[in-house]
Write an enzyme that holds these catalytic residues in place. Structure first.
Site, PDB file in Angstrom:
ATOM      1  CD  GLU A 172      -3.088  -0.714   2.294  1.00  0.00           C
ATOM      2  OE1 GLU A 172      -2.729  -0.026   3.288  1.00  0.00           O
ATOM      3  OE2 GLU A 172      -4.202  -1.279   2.243  1.00  0.00           O
ATOM      4  CD  GLU A 258      -4.598  -5.074   3.443  1.00  0.00           C
ATOM      5  OE1 GLU A 258      -3.430  -5.361   3.120  1.00  0.00           O
ATOM      6  OE2 GLU A 258      -4.885  -4.172   4.256  1.00  0.00           O
TER       7      GLU A 258
END
Length: 338
Positions: A172, A258
């Protein structure tokens, strides 16, 4: 399936001072000594916006991600991966190898690289043994290119021929420009492809993997990529799906590597309505979905209770939280359609 043996340098890195990652995992020495691993899984590749097998059929992967290896390495073992396959119905899992400290996650690659590699290998070996796909995730929020090179060099040296492994190169990126992510990817992906020329690589997108529309405006000129879209249903709703719709319409292949059913903090109540909206979206576009996470922290997104065994095959319904039961239901429903 022939797996390349580790080079002398990589072997030293893995074996020097290692401790077992999960109590039920094989020792690293045993794993390294194995020269061949059989698998019935088809190699995957990306065409257009679709993930396909060798026969050209669309593949949709659904399963849970393990939590940060640095804190929940006790679940990085064959028993847990076997349970995800046999009891949860998962066809994929994800080894979230923490690249750097974040919050209470401290025993990360930059602190103990050998432990980190050992954890990744324990999960990859277990996924291969259980005929599952596995995402080897460089779980980083920052630009940690040099350590990423070291990590993926070791992993691909051993698993470059395995059709089971997908490589997620930057979990991320935070408030980081797409150009910086592209530069990082253009330097790291050729290193991965040196040993794993046919592997699917997952590329992170700006602002916690939400701005996939920005990536779609200027994608990487490299084949066989997926771009990660992350969401937490209690926070990310229509506006985030609108970005994803725009990206898909522009031809960007996405994977939800995710996600959660709660707020972006990983806590708060489960938003069942928003979760169903996201699953409808994923089903509409045949997107793979990996859910966060197999961990025992006191928060909604951690799926198991602290009293749960290290070995997932020993878990009972009483060991599973509300989110785990929703994840199980979703996994079984989606994978029954495969």
């Amino acid at each position: 399936m022939k797996i390349r043996s580790l080079s002398a340098v990589a072997l030293v890195l893995v074996l020097a001072g290692l401790s077992a990652c999960g109590k039920s995992s094989k020792s690293t020495a045993e794993a390294v000594a194995e020269d061949t691993v059989a698998t019935s899984l088809s190699p995957l590749h990306v065409e257009g916006t679709a993930l396909l097998n060798a026969s050209g059929d669309t593949v949709v992967l659904t399963g849970p991600s393990l939590g940060w290896h640095s804190n929940w390495g006790r679940f990085y073992n064959e028993g847990t991966v076997k349970a995800l396959k046999e009891k949860w119905g998962a066809n994929v899992t994800r080894a979230a190898i923490g690249a750097h400290g974040s919050g209470d996650c401290m025993k990360t690659y930059d602190v103990d690289s050998a432990y980190s590699v050992n954890c990744a290998m324990a999960v990859i070996d277990a996924a291969i043994a259980n005929d599952m796909y596995v995402i080897c995730d460089w779980h980083s929020h920052e630009n940690t290119l040099e350590n990423a090179k070291k990590f993926f060099s070791v992993i691909t040296e051993k698993y470059g021929d395995s059709p089971n492994v997908l490589y997620e190169i930057w979990n991320e990126p935070l408030d980081i420009s797409w150009q910086e992510i592209k530069d990082y990817s253009n330097e790291l992906i050729p290193l991965i492809r040196k040993n794993a020329p046919n592997a699917v690589v997952i590329v992170g997108t700006p602002r916690w993997d939400q701005e996939v529309d920005v990536a779609a405006d200027s994608p990487l000129e490299i084949p066989n990529l997926l771009y990660s879209l992350h969401y937490y249903a209690g926070t990310h709703k229509d506006w985030n799906r609108d970005k994803a719709e725009k990206a898909i319409a522009a031809g960007l292949p996405l994977i939800i590597s995710e996600c959660g059913s709660m707020d972006h903090t990983g806590d708060g109540p489960i938003d069942y309505e928003s979760w169903e909206a996201w699953m409808d979206f994923a089903d509409k576009h045949n997107l793979s979905v990996v859910m966060w996470d197999i961990a025992d922290k006191n928060e909604t997104c951690s799926m198991v209770k602290p009293t749960a065994s290290d070995n997932g095959m020993e878990w009972t319904d009483d060991d599973l939280k509300e989110w785990a039961k929703l994840a199980q239901k979703t996994i079984k429903e989606r994978n029954s359609k495969q």
